[in-house]
Design an enzyme around this catalytic site. Sequence first.
Site, PDB file in Angstrom:
ATOM      1  CB  SER A   9      41.323  36.888  43.685  1.00  0.00           C
ATOM      2  OG  SER A   9      40.592  37.558  42.685  1.00  0.00           O
ATOM      3  CB  CYS A  10      44.493  36.354  39.221  1.00  0.00           C
ATOM      4  SG  CYS A  10      43.624  35.049  38.343  1.00  0.00           S
ATOM      5  N   GLY A  11      42.984  38.075  37.663  1.00  0.00           N
ATOM      6  CA  GLY A  11      42.109  38.704  36.687  1.00  0.00           C
ATOM      7  C   GLY A  11      40.964  37.815  36.260  1.00  0.00           C
ATOM      8  CD1 TRP A  57      39.250  43.721  38.410  1.00  0.00           C
ATOM      9  CD2 TRP A  57      39.183  43.238  40.586  1.00  0.00           C
ATOM     10  NE1 TRP A  57      38.954  44.894  39.084  1.00  0.00           N
ATOM     11  CE2 TRP A  57      38.917  44.615  40.429  1.00  0.00           C
ATOM     12  CE3 TRP A  57      39.195  42.697  41.871  1.00  0.00           C
ATOM     13  CZ2 TRP A  57      38.654  45.452  41.509  1.00  0.00           C
ATOM     14  CZ3 TRP A  57      38.943  43.527  42.945  1.00  0.00           C
ATOM     15  CH2 TRP A  57      38.680  44.896  42.753  1.00  0.00           C
TER      16      TRP A  57
END
Length: 277
Positions: A233-235, A262
């Site tokens: 996951s990330c932004g 996110w």
Amino acid sequence: MSSLALPGPLVDVHWLAERLDHPDLVVLDAGVGAHRGEPLPIAGARVFDLDGALSDHTDPRPHTMPDAAHFTAAVRALGVDDRSTVVVYDGAGVYSSARAWWMFRAMGFDRVAVLDGGLPAWTAAGLPRAAAGSAPVTAGDFTAAPRPGLIVDSSTVLAALADGTSAVLDARTAERFAGTAPEPREGLRGGHMPGAVNLPFGELQRAGRMLPPAELRARYGELVGDRERLLFSCGSGVTACVLTLGAELAGYRDLAVYDGSWSEWGLPSELPVATAE
């Protein structure tokens, strides 16, 4: 001429430069924003537009995966055939190019690699760039064949956080992961998924190039132990794919990217959030 085989999911600038004239090669500039190679891209490169045709604009989240029909149409328009060999790059080093690589993989296409170091490495090696032109592109015959499980949703991530045999890794900065720095997108909660592990994507690189496989394996091993199922996951689902690329180079094979990342998880909802104490 024989078909063009890749040495792996990562190629260096000299490998690419020696094969630019191969008829099966398609080079794609997958940069976003300031990290796109225009107006002086690698000669012959076409734009894989993650901010445009290669995202699902019916979804309010940024950079979400288009469906197979839209992906097929957009990639055909770039001249990609089912027999093509694709190299993707960006203007930052290894950044959004990894997202393009994983999108191809998720759509059932394996003859794709990331250019290690991207356009900065190409330029530093003294290799030629060309003015962006509007040379006509013959439409390709590429057809997507989606692989279930390579792009996942929040329910899959929730299950992975709870099952004890998977690891969820977050590519954002340590400050954003801890909730001590504000999120760049309005309306998002700060913090991280309870049980997730922080691995800022830049820690997998040295001077814009990916670390050697042995170093990558050691870094992942420190964080995930003997778990082999890894979710990222990330932004907004872009730099999560840098972690996916690093894991593949390190020898992991059971990999998935959380498409909402996110941008979805951080919205006000019942999805759990933890912060630094």
